[in-house]
Motif scaffolding. Structure first.
Motif, mmCIF file in Angstrom:
data_model
loop_
_atom_site.group_PDB
_atom_site.id
_atom_site.type_symbol
_atom_site.label_atom_id
_atom_site.label_comp_id
_atom_site.label_asym_id
_atom_site.label_seq_id
_atom_site.Cartn_x
_atom_site.Cartn_y
_atom_site.Cartn_z
ATOM 1 N N LEU A 1 10.709 2.730 -9.136
ATOM 2 C CA LEU A 1 11.238 1.361 -9.231
ATOM 3 C C LEU A 1 11.944 0.946 -7.938
ATOM 4 C CD1 LEU A 1 12.676 1.368 -12.863
ATOM 5 C CD2 LEU A 1 10.615 0.202 -12.054
ATOM 6 N N LEU A 2 12.248 1.927 -7.084
ATOM 7 C CA LEU A 2 12.929 1.649 -5.818
ATOM 8 C C LEU A 2 11.964 1.463 -4.650
ATOM 9 C CD1 LEU A 2 15.866 4.231 -6.097
ATOM 10 C CD2 LEU A 2 15.869 1.812 -6.741
ATOM 11 N N THR A 3 10.663 1.552 -4.909
ATOM 12 C CA THR A 3 9.697 1.325 -3.835
ATOM 13 C C THR A 3 9.761 -0.138 -3.381
ATOM 14 O OG1 THR A 3 7.969 0.903 -5.471
ATOM 15 C CG2 THR A 3 8.124 3.145 -4.588
ATOM 16 N N MET B 1 10.750 -5.797 -4.464
ATOM 17 C CA MET B 1 10.403 -7.171 -4.134
ATOM 18 C C MET B 1 10.058 -7.960 -5.397
ATOM 19 S SD MET B 1 7.451 -8.635 -1.557
ATOM 20 C CE MET B 1 6.127 -8.347 -2.743
ATOM 21 N N LEU B 2 9.285 -7.342 -6.302
ATOM 22 C CA LEU B 2 8.921 -8.017 -7.550
ATOM 23 C C LEU B 2 10.138 -8.249 -8.438
ATOM 24 C CD1 LEU B 2 5.565 -6.173 -8.384
ATOM 25 C CD2 LEU B 2 5.871 -8.494 -7.493
ATOM 26 N N MET C 1 15.254 -7.263 -0.571
ATOM 27 C CA MET C 1 14.614 -6.235 -1.397
ATOM 28 C C MET C 1 13.540 -5.426 -0.668
ATOM 29 S SD MET C 1 16.135 -5.948 -4.221
ATOM 30 C CE MET C 1 16.154 -6.236 -5.989
ATOM 31 N N PRO C 2 12.609 -6.034 0.086
ATOM 32 C CA PRO C 2 11.617 -5.191 0.786
ATOM 33 C C PRO C 2 12.258 -4.200 1.756
ATOM 34 C CG PRO C 2 10.879 -7.468 0.726
ATOM 35 C CD PRO C 2 12.310 -7.470 0.255
ATOM 36 N N VAL D 1 0.828 -1.214 0.000
ATOM 37 C CA VAL D 1 0.000 0.000 0.000
ATOM 38 C C VAL D 1 0.860 1.261 0.000
ATOM 39 C CG1 VAL D 1 -1.765 1.299 1.233
ATOM 40 C CG2 VAL D 1 -1.935 -1.193 1.083
ATOM 41 N N THR D 2 1.932 1.277 0.789
ATOM 42 C CA THR D 2 2.802 2.463 0.781
ATOM 43 C C THR D 2 3.394 2.697 -0.608
ATOM 44 O OG1 THR D 2 4.671 1.096 1.530
ATOM 45 C CG2 THR D 2 3.424 2.282 3.226
ATOM 46 N N SER D 3 3.786 1.627 -1.293
ATOM 47 C CA SER D 3 4.356 1.756 -2.644
ATOM 48 C C SER D 3 3.320 2.301 -3.622
ATOM 49 C CB SER D 3 4.871 0.402 -3.134
ATOM 50 O OG SER D 3 5.890 -0.096 -2.300
#
Length: 216
Positions: free
Chosen positions: A171-173, A178-179, A200-201, A149-151
C-alpha cells in the motif's frame, strides 16, 4: 550497502516531496485552465522563487531515491537476477524521467508568469499547449515507468516470494499512494485539494527505500 542505499532512498523521496510542496501547494481557490487543464490559476500569485527552490530539491532528491530503487533491485536480484536487473533498468529510465518531469513542471509556471503579463491568456495558452504536445509522450511514459511499473513489479515480487516484506507494505508503493491521494481528493475536495495528494508519488518512492531496508 543495501541498507545504506535504502536509507538514502528514503531521504531522496522526502526531499522530492518537499520540492513538490514548493511547486504544487496552490490553495483551495486554484482552478484548472485551458484546453488540457494543466494551467493553474494560482500561478499568477505564486512567488517565482518557489519554482527555483523546488527544482533544487529535485536535483538532490532524484539521485538519492534512485539509490533506494537500486537497493530494491539488489534485493530482488537475490531471488531472481533477471527480474532484479529489469527492475533496475526500468528504475533508471524512470528516474531520468523523474527529473525531466519535475523540471518541466517547474519551468511551465515560470514561462506562464512571464508571458501572461505581456501577451494575455490566449497566446500564453497556445505556447504552453505546443510545449505540452511536444513532450507529452516521454512525460507520460517515463512517469508510468517510475510510478506504475515499479509498483506493479514489487507486487509481483511479493506474491512470487522474491521479496520478503509484509504484503500490507504494498500500500506504500508509489502507485498505491498516488491512488489514495486521488481518492481522498475526490471524496473530500474541500479538505484534500492539495495535501496529501501532491506528495504521494514522491513519498511512495521513499517507501521503496524503506522496503529494501525491511527486506534486508
Amino acid at each position: 550497502m543495501i541498507t545504506v542505499f535504502g536509507i538514502l532512498g528514503i531521504l531522496g523521496g522526502v526531499l522530492c516531496a518537499c520540492g513538490d510542496l514548493f511547486l504544487d501547494l496552490k490553495g483551495k481557490d486554484n482552478q484548472k485552465l485551458g484546453r488540457y487543464q494543466f494551467i493553474e490559476s494560482s500561478w499568477e500569485k505564486m512567488a517565482g522563487w518557489r519554482f527555483k527552490v523546488s527544482i533544487l530539491f529535485a536535483m538532490a532528491g532524484v539521485p538519492l531515491y534512485f539509490l533506494g530503487l537500486t537497493a530494491m533491485a539488489a534485493q530482488l536480484a537475490k531471488a531472481n537476477a533477471a527480474f532484479g536487473l529489469a527492475f533496475w533498468i526500468i528504475s533508471l529510465v524512470g528516474c531520468i524521467g523523474g527529473f525531466f518531469i519535475h523540471a518541466l513542471l517547474c519551468l511551465t509556471p515560470v514561462i506562464y508568469k512571464i508571458l501572461i503579463k505581456k501577451t494575455g491568456f490566449e497566446f500564453t495558452e497556445t505556447v504552453l499547449n505546443q510545449m505540452f504536445e511536444t513532450i507529452r509522450l516521454p512525460f507520460y511514459l517515463m512517469f508510468i515507468l517510475l510510478v506504475g511499473v515499479t509498483s506493479l513489479m514489487l507486487c509481483c515480487a511479493v506474491f512470487a516470494g522474491w521479496l520478503a516484506i509484509p504484503p500490507m507494505m504494498l500500500l506504500l508503493t508509489p502507485l498505491c499512494l498516488m491512488l489514495i491521494g486521488i481518492t481522498l481528493r475526490c471524496i473530500k475536495p474541500g479538505w484534500f485539494y492539495d495535501l496529501p495528494g501532491i506528495i504521494m508519488p514522491s513519498m511512495g518512492l521513499a517507501m521503496i527505500g524503506l522496503m529494501a531496508v525491511v527486506a534486508g
